[in-house]
Design a protein around this motif. Structure first.
Motif, short mmCIF file in Angstrom:
data_model
loop_
_atom_site.label_atom_id
_atom_site.label_comp_id
_atom_site.label_asym_id
_atom_site.label_seq_id
_atom_site.Cartn_x
_atom_site.Cartn_y
_atom_site.Cartn_z
N UNK A 1 27.56 49.90 54.33
CA UNK A 1 26.54 49.15 53.61
C UNK A 1 26.12 49.80 52.31
N UNK A 2 26.50 51.06 52.07
CA UNK A 2 26.15 51.72 50.81
C UNK A 2 26.80 50.95 49.67
N UNK A 3 26.03 50.53 48.67
CA UNK A 3 26.59 49.70 47.59
C UNK A 3 27.83 50.29 46.93
N UNK A 4 27.89 51.61 46.78
CA UNK A 4 29.04 52.23 46.13
C UNK A 4 30.29 52.10 46.99
N UNK A 5 30.15 52.14 48.32
CA UNK A 5 31.29 52.11 49.23
C UNK A 5 31.59 50.71 49.76
N UNK A 6 30.70 49.76 49.53
CA UNK A 6 30.89 48.43 50.11
C UNK A 6 31.94 47.60 49.39
N UNK B 1 22.20 47.30 54.48
CA UNK B 1 22.98 47.09 53.27
C UNK B 1 22.56 45.85 52.52
N UNK B 2 22.18 44.81 53.26
CA UNK B 2 21.72 43.58 52.62
C UNK B 2 20.42 43.82 51.86
N UNK B 3 19.53 44.64 52.43
CA UNK B 3 18.27 44.94 51.75
C UNK B 3 18.54 45.65 50.43
N UNK B 4 19.46 46.63 50.44
CA UNK B 4 19.80 47.33 49.21
C UNK B 4 20.56 46.44 48.24
N UNK B 5 21.39 45.55 48.80
CA UNK B 5 22.20 44.68 47.95
C UNK B 5 21.33 43.69 47.18
N UNK B 6 20.15 43.36 47.70
CA UNK B 6 19.26 42.43 47.01
C UNK B 6 18.84 42.96 45.64
N UNK B 7 18.68 44.27 45.53
CA UNK B 7 18.30 44.86 44.24
C UNK B 7 19.42 44.67 43.23
N UNK B 8 20.65 44.94 43.64
CA UNK B 8 21.78 44.78 42.72
C UNK B 8 22.02 43.31 42.40
N UNK C 1 11.82 52.67 40.87
CA UNK C 1 10.75 52.27 41.78
C UNK C 1 11.31 51.51 42.99
N UNK C 2 12.23 50.60 42.74
CA UNK C 2 12.80 49.82 43.84
C UNK C 2 13.65 50.69 44.76
N UNK C 3 14.43 51.60 44.19
CA UNK C 3 15.25 52.48 45.02
C UNK C 3 14.39 53.45 45.82
N UNK C 4 13.28 53.88 45.25
CA UNK C 4 12.37 54.76 45.99
C UNK C 4 11.72 54.04 47.17
N UNK C 5 11.56 52.73 47.04
CA UNK C 5 10.95 51.94 48.12
C UNK C 5 11.96 51.54 49.20
#
Length: 261
Positions: A28-33, A87-94, A244-248
Motif C-alpha cells: 500500500x506504500x505509494x512508492x511501491x504500489x 493504502x487507500x487513505x494515503x492514496x487519497x492525498x496523491x 501537514x497531510x502526511x503528518x496526519x
C-alpha cells in the motif's frame, strides 16, 4: 546427520498471518504500489520485514488450532485488506494532488497534453504528473514510508488478526476522508485558478478595448507563462500543505484501526 527440526504448523500459520498483514502495508506504500517497482523487491521487502517483526509480535498473535485451507485463505485476505485500506487513505492525498493538477492543466491550455504515468498505468496531464512527482519526493523526504511500517507493528496490538469489522464507523470515516480529497484539490489549484481568472478578465477587457488585436492567440502563451510562474511561487505553500497531510496520516491510520474493531 541430524535432521532439521520441523516448524510446528501453528507457528508457521502465525508467520503467514504476519506476512499477509505486512504485505498489505508494504504493497500500500505509494512508492511501491506502482507497476514500476519490481515484484521481486516488494516480495523481498515483505519477507525481510516479516522476519524482523515475527519474533516481536509472535506472543500477541494467538496460534490457530486448525489449518483448514479455505477459511485460512479468507483469514489471510482480511489481513491484506487492512493494509489496502491504509493504502487507500494515503492514496487519497496523491489523488487530490493529481486532481488539482488536472484542473490547472485544463485551465492553462494543456487539456490535450497527457503523458503516461507508470505508477498508475494510465494517462495523466503534464501538471498532474509534475505535482505527483513533487508529492512523492516530499513523502520520501519526511520518511512517510516509515509510517506504514510503524503502523504495521502497532496494528497487531490495536487490531488482533481476524478482528476486522466493516459494519461500524470505518466506512463513514473513509467517506469523510474521500470528501476531504476534493478540498485538498481546491487548495492545491486555487492560487493558479485565481490568477488565471484575473488574467482572463484582463484579456477580456483588452479584447473589447482593442477589437483589432488578436487577444485569443495571445492568451495561450500568456496563461501558460503566468501559470508556471504561480506554480513556482507557491511550491513552498504546497509543500507545507503536503507535509501537514502526511503528518496526519498516522492519526488517520490509528483512527481507522480503532474503528475496524
Amino acid at each position: 546427520m541430524d535432521s532439521l527440526p520441523l516448524v510446528p504448523v501453528e507457528l508457521f500459520q502465525v508467520f503467514l498471518i504476519c506476512t499477509a498483514r505486512v504485505a498489505g502495508f508494504v504493497g500500500a506504500i505509494p512508492v511501491f504500489s506502482g507497476a514500476q517497482s519490481p515484484a521481486q523487491i516488494k516480495a523481498g521487502l515483505v519477507f525481510a520485514v516479516s522476519l524482523v517483526l515475527f519474533p516481536v509480535i509472535a506472543d500477541t498473535l494467538p496460534p490457530q488450532t486448525t489449518f483448514e485451507p479455505a477459511p485460512f485463505i479468507i483469514f489471510l485476505g482480511a489481513e491484506v485488506l487492512i493494509g489496502a485500506i491504509m493504502g487507500l487513505i494515503a492514496r487519497l492525498i496523491f489523488t487530490a494532488v493529481e486532481f488539482g493538477g488536472t484542473i490547472i492543466g485544463y485551465q492553462m491550455g494543456f487539456a490535450a497534453a497527457n503523458v503516461f504515468d507508470p505508477q498508475n498505468e494510465r494517462q495523466v496531464s503534464l501538471i498532474s504528473q509534475m505535482q505527483n512527482v513533487f508529492a512523492i519526493l516530499i513523502f520520501l523526504a519526511i520518511d512517510g514510508h516509515h509510517i506504514f511500517l510503524r503502523t504495521a507493528v502497532e496494528s497487531f496490538h490495536l487490531l488482533p488478526p481476524g478482528g476486522i469489522d466493516l459494519s461500524g464507523e470505518a466506512v463513514p470515516f473513509l467517506i469523510e476522508l474521500s470528501s476531504h480529497m476534493f478540498v485538498l484539490a481546491v487548495q492545491f489549484s486555487a492560487p493558479v485558478l485565481a490568477v488565471l481568472l484575473l488574467s482572463g478578465l484582463i484579456l477580456g477587457i483588452l479584447a473589447r478595448t482593442f477589437p483589432q488585436g488578436n487577444v485569443f492567440l495571445l492568451s495561450f502563451p500568456l496563461n501558460i507563462a503566468i501559470s508556471f510562474a504561480v506554480i513556482a511561487l507557491t511550491l513552498s505553500l504546497v509543500s507545507i500543505v503536503l507535509r501537514r497531510e502526511f503528518d496526519n496520516l498516522a492519526d488517520h491510520f490509528f483512527t481507522m484501526l480503532s474503528l475496524l474493531l
